[in-house]
Design a protein around this motif. Structure first.
Motif: not given
Ligand code: SIN
Ligand code: FE
Length: 330
Positions: A84-95, A212-214, A219-232
């Motif tokens: 799953k892709y993640y942005s290095d630059k945005k890592m500080q924004a999320v504890h 996810y929030p921008v 960012d640009r990734q879905s929070q949903v795991d399509l192989e095991n979706p949490d539909y609650e």
């Protein structure tokens, strides 16, 4: 008007205890006029016989190790099948953000040794993802120069795309998965060796895929795991519907900008090799209403960015948006 070449047969992707309905991605030879129609309508299509990367049809791990040169390559390491892709630059924004993959840099030879040492499908996996650059050796330069640039430029110019930004080389193991996300560029995805199964979703599936929030590293990734979706947590996942298709050697898939895609390397070959062609968005000549789903995604990204910049703190964005909407626009 969107072109519609739907295959009647419907496939279903079994997640946990529900299944997503899928249509087949249309598939046509390059001379078929429906190719241009679909691309100009910003609809995905698998193009056969384009010869886009025909000059690279003999590429293999051994051939690349021999010819690609001494440059360093970005190789991601994952403890699961997912990268799953993640942005290095945005890592500080999320504890306490824990990166799901680790980025290693190595020579191609070293990558080849590593990939060959990993045979157990349940063990750690690796995935090379590196933009082709001028460190490659002369044979690779020759094959690159002999890509079918005339056909690529026809698509670029015919559809007023912006400039080519990069050609990403992807070399992975069978079973590797790039989880569902969208990109902000037009993509001609060319398969060279092995095959990949694509799941695609129209940009109007935004509410069903919960990006996810921008400001978030994902960012640009879905929070949903399509192989095991949490539909609650993500109830709209039940409304998801998409397209499915397999691309093999010589096939090119057009992935329109903002279209969601999940990609799985099929277990049909030891090594899976692809090259994609990323183009900047074209300029918009005339705005027509109602806006397209793509334009609404772009607009929502800008609004999110503007709120964040003005408020100065990511934790203030949600309360602000709630204040704006709840009881007023609801
Ligand atoms: C992949 O082939 O694994 C990912 C390609 C993409 O997301 O464009
Ligand atoms: Fe992508």
């Amino acid at each position: 008007m969107a072109a519609s070449y739907e295959n009647e047969s419907e496939n279903r992707f079994n997640g946990n205890s529900f299944s997503i309905p899928f249509q087949e991605i249309p598939r046509f030879p390059k001379s078929d006029k429906r190719v241009n129609e679909l691309i100009s309508c910003k609809e995905p299509v698998i193009v056969t016989g384009s010869d886009l990367v025909g000059s690279a049809s003999h590429w293999s791990l051994d051939y690349l190790a021999e010819n690609i040169g001494d440059g360093t390559f970005n190789v991601y390491k994952s403890a699961s099948r997912k990268f799953k892709y993640y942005s290095d630059k945005k890592m500080q924004a999320v504890h306490e953000f824990a990166p799901p993959t680790q980025l290693l840099e190595m020579r191609f030879q070293e990558f080849m040794k590593l990939i060959r040492s990993k045979t157990n499908t349940n063990s750690e996996r690796i995935y090379l993802q590196q933009a082709l650059n001028n460190s490659v050796g002369p044979n690779i330069v020759h094959e690159f120069v002999n890509f079918n640039w005339a056909w690529a430029s026809e698509q670029q110019q015919g559809n007023s795309w912006g400039q080519l930004t990069s050609n990403l080389l992807l070399v992975g193991m069978p079973g590797n998965v790039t989880p569902v996300h969208y990109d902000e560029q037009e993509n001609l995805f060319a398969q060279i060796r092995g095959s990949k199964r694509f799941l695609l979703f129209h940009p109007d599936q935004f509410e069903n895929l919960y990006p996810y929030p921008v400001h978030h590293p994902h960012d640009r990734q879905s929070q949903v795991d399509l192989e095991n979706p949490d539909y609650e947590q993500f109830p709209n996942v039940r409304n998801l519907h998409g397209y499915e298709g397999v691309v093999g050697p010589g096939d090119v898939l057009y992935i329109p900008m903002y279209w969601w895609h999940q990609v799985e390397s099929c277990p049909d070959s030891e090594e899976n090799i692809s090259v994609n062609f990323w183009y900047m968005a074209g300029s918009v000549e005339k705005i027509e209403h109602p806006l397209s789903a793509q334009q609404k995604v772009a607009m929502s990204r800008n609004i999110e960015k503007m709120c964040l910049e003005a408020l100065g703190d990511p934790s203030e964005v949600a309360p602000f948006m709630k204040m704006l909407v709840l009881g007023r626009y609801t």
